[in-house]
Scaffold this active site. Structure first.
Site, PDB file in Angstrom:
ATOM      1  N   ASN A  73       0.821  -1.204   0.000  1.00  0.00           N
ATOM      2  CA  ASN A  73       0.000   0.000   0.000  1.00  0.00           C
ATOM      3  C   ASN A  73       0.857   1.258   0.000  1.00  0.00           C
ATOM      4  O   ASN A  73       2.062   1.219   0.249  1.00  0.00           O
ATOM      5  CB  ASN A  73      -0.924   0.010   1.220  1.00  0.00           C
ATOM      6  CG  ASN A  73      -1.979  -1.076   1.175  1.00  0.00           C
ATOM      7  OD1 ASN A  73      -2.540  -1.358   0.122  1.00  0.00           O
ATOM      8  ND2 ASN A  73      -2.255  -1.689   2.316  1.00  0.00           N
ATOM      9  N   CYS A  82      -5.501  -8.105  -3.327  1.00  0.00           N
ATOM     10  CA  CYS A  82      -6.104  -6.933  -3.962  1.00  0.00           C
ATOM     11  C   CYS A  82      -6.745  -7.380  -5.263  1.00  0.00           C
ATOM     12  O   CYS A  82      -6.040  -7.693  -6.231  1.00  0.00           O
ATOM     13  CB  CYS A  82      -5.056  -5.854  -4.217  1.00  0.00           C
ATOM     14  SG  CYS A  82      -5.711  -4.442  -5.126  1.00  0.00           S
ATOM     15  N   ASN A 206     -11.169  -3.405   6.409  1.00  0.00           N
ATOM     16  CA  ASN A 206     -11.792  -2.633   5.333  1.00  0.00           C
ATOM     17  C   ASN A 206     -13.275  -2.485   5.650  1.00  0.00           C
ATOM     18  O   ASN A 206     -13.946  -3.486   5.937  1.00  0.00           O
ATOM     19  CB  ASN A 206     -11.615  -3.353   3.996  1.00  0.00           C
ATOM     20  CG  ASN A 206     -10.159  -3.603   3.659  1.00  0.00           C
ATOM     21  OD1 ASN A 206      -9.435  -2.686   3.297  1.00  0.00           O
ATOM     22  ND2 ASN A 206      -9.714  -4.850   3.789  1.00  0.00           N
ATOM     23  N   GLU A 224     -10.580   1.690   2.811  1.00  0.00           N
ATOM     24  CA  GLU A 224      -9.613   0.603   2.803  1.00  0.00           C
ATOM     25  C   GLU A 224      -8.589   0.738   3.925  1.00  0.00           C
ATOM     26  O   GLU A 224      -8.057   1.825   4.171  1.00  0.00           O
ATOM     27  CB  GLU A 224      -8.874   0.547   1.465  1.00  0.00           C
ATOM     28  CG  GLU A 224      -9.714   0.046   0.313  1.00  0.00           C
ATOM     29  CD  GLU A 224      -8.868  -0.298  -0.890  1.00  0.00           C
ATOM     30  OE1 GLU A 224      -7.934  -1.113  -0.736  1.00  0.00           O
ATOM     31  OE2 GLU A 224      -9.127   0.249  -1.977  1.00  0.00           O
ATOM     32  N   ARG A 225      -8.307  -0.380   4.541  1.00  0.00           N
ATOM     33  CA  ARG A 225      -7.261  -0.448   5.554  1.00  0.00           C
ATOM     34  C   ARG A 225      -5.930  -0.037   4.932  1.00  0.00           C
ATOM     35  O   ARG A 225      -5.534  -0.543   3.905  1.00  0.00           O
ATOM     36  CB  ARG A 225      -7.188  -1.872   6.095  1.00  0.00           C
ATOM     37  CG  ARG A 225      -6.121  -2.114   7.131  1.00  0.00           C
ATOM     38  CD  ARG A 225      -6.156  -3.540   7.637  1.00  0.00           C
ATOM     39  NE  ARG A 225      -5.880  -4.517   6.580  1.00  0.00           N
ATOM     40  CZ  ARG A 225      -5.623  -5.804   6.810  1.00  0.00           C
ATOM     41  NH1 ARG A 225      -5.641  -6.273   8.047  1.00  0.00           N
ATOM     42  NH2 ARG A 225      -5.379  -6.625   5.810  1.00  0.00           N
ATOM     43  N   CYS A 233     -12.561  -0.988  -4.273  1.00  0.00           N
ATOM     44  CA  CYS A 233     -11.737  -2.042  -3.680  1.00  0.00           C
ATOM     45  C   CYS A 233     -12.284  -3.369  -4.193  1.00  0.00           C
ATOM     46  O   CYS A 233     -13.436  -3.717  -3.925  1.00  0.00           O
ATOM     47  CB  CYS A 233     -11.805  -1.979  -2.153  1.00  0.00           C
ATOM     48  SG  CYS A 233     -11.020  -3.382  -1.326  1.00  0.00           S
ATOM     49  N   GLY A 234     -11.463  -4.094  -4.946  1.00  0.00           N
ATOM     50  CA  GLY A 234     -11.928  -5.314  -5.595  1.00  0.00           C
ATOM     51  C   GLY A 234     -12.391  -6.386  -4.635  1.00  0.00           C
ATOM     52  O   GLY A 234     -13.443  -7.014  -4.841  1.00  0.00           O
TER      53      GLY A 234
END
Length: 329
Positions: A73, A82, A206, A224-225, A233-234
């Site tokens: 990230n 991801c 998340n 998202e975290r 976010c997928g």
């Protein structure tokens, strides 16, 4: 000084720098060095515009997969999975090896990937497997007094909202809301708390707020975290789709259209004879540009950057999505 070549990519406008470790001869980099490079290159103030993270692509540690994906990230933390990034890695590796389907290794699993029918506007589209799927508290980890959290109010988190928690394999906390709640600051307040020191999700989580649009469509917004709010976010879109299918008793295999601020994807699910669930995430894999940077201990400097025409194609889909979402408010 090292010269690093990259491909700027995005899945649902969740953007990354894709870095081929073998091609750049950086397979011996330490995790600390990968994190440092990500922090510097992904800075939104950087001349290249930054990104949500870096997708490091390297050889698989197993015999079958055509490569391995590691996600770092923008803050230097590691993401176990991801989905949006995996679609772009799938495209990169499949094109590199002249294949239409294969397996790719991630931190927690070896996953099926393949080229898919375009979502429209000639957008390169890929399908990737999202698994393993687990609901037990230890897999998240989660400490809210129950072993499995499914459509349940947790007063310590919110007095009204019903939450579900699932790991795919990164952790997700999901609640279905109306437009009024979406327009409030409740999501940001809760997600910020759960991604700082807290007793409920010690590793962070998340957090997704989901709005039903129709029987076969939802809108998802995710904090998202390690990143904060992103266009999409997928794994969150996949996890939210599963919870929707379970809540509404939908057919797992029927595609669900998932809208987000970054565009639109489709998600299907299946359960095998052992009862294990896997998800299939279908969406764009856009290559925005290719370029290179120089990396020294204190700086990452742009050397080259050449845009592709693919982003213009994707913006046609975004325009269509925005027009549709206006009709649902």
């Amino acid at each position: 000084m090292a010269t690093i070549h990259f491909t700027k990519v995005h899945g649902s406008q969740n953007d990354f720098f894709l870095v081929d470790e073998e091609g750049n001869q950086i397979m011996d980099w330490s995790d600390a060095k990968r994190a440092d490079f990500a922090i510097k290159l992904c800075d939104r103030e950087h001349s290249l515009g930054g990104a949500d993270g870096i997708l490091y692509v390297t050889k698989s540690s197993e015999a079958g997969p055509i490569g391995q994906m590691r996600v770092v990230n923008s803050d230097g933390s590691i993401a176990s999975m991801c989905g949006n990034g995996l679609r772009t890695v799938a495209r990169y590796l499949l094109e590199k090896h002249a294949l239409t389907e294969a397996k790719v290794e991630t931190m927690k699993a070896i996953l099926d990937v393949k080229k898919a029918t375009s979502l429209g506007f000639d957008i390169p589209t890929y399908q990737v497997e999202i698994s393993p799927v687990k609901f037990n508290a230890e897999s998240l980890p989660m400490n809210v007094g129950v072993e499995k959290l499914f459509n349940q109010v947790v007063p310590e988190l919110d007095a009204e909202l019903a939450f579900s928690a699932v790991s795919v394999p990164n952790p997700h906390l999901i609640t279905f809301v109306d437009q009024t709640v979406l327009d409030s600051d409740r999501q940001e307040t809760l997600a910020s708390y759960l991604n700082s020191e807290n007793p409920y999700f010690p590793d962070g989580v998340n957090v997704s707020f989901v709005k039903r649009l129709s029987d076969d469509a939802i809108y998802v917004r995710t904090f998202e975290r390690g990143v904060g709010f992103t266009n999409a976010c997928g794994t969150a879109m996949s996890a939210c789709s599963l919870i929707k299918k379970m809540l509404d008793k939908d057919t797992f295999e029927t595609p669900l259209n998932v809208y987000n601020d970054g565009g639109r994807v489709q998600v299907t699910a299946k359960k095998d004879e052992a009862g294990d669930i896997s998800l299939q995430l279908i969406g764009n894999a856009t290559f925005v540009s290719t370029g290179s940077v120089s990396y020294e201990s204190d700086t990452v400097t742009e050397l080259t950057n050449e845009a592709t025409p693919e982003q213009a194609q994707y913006q046609e889909l975004v325009k269509e999505v925005k027009e549709f979402l206006k009709t649902t408010e």
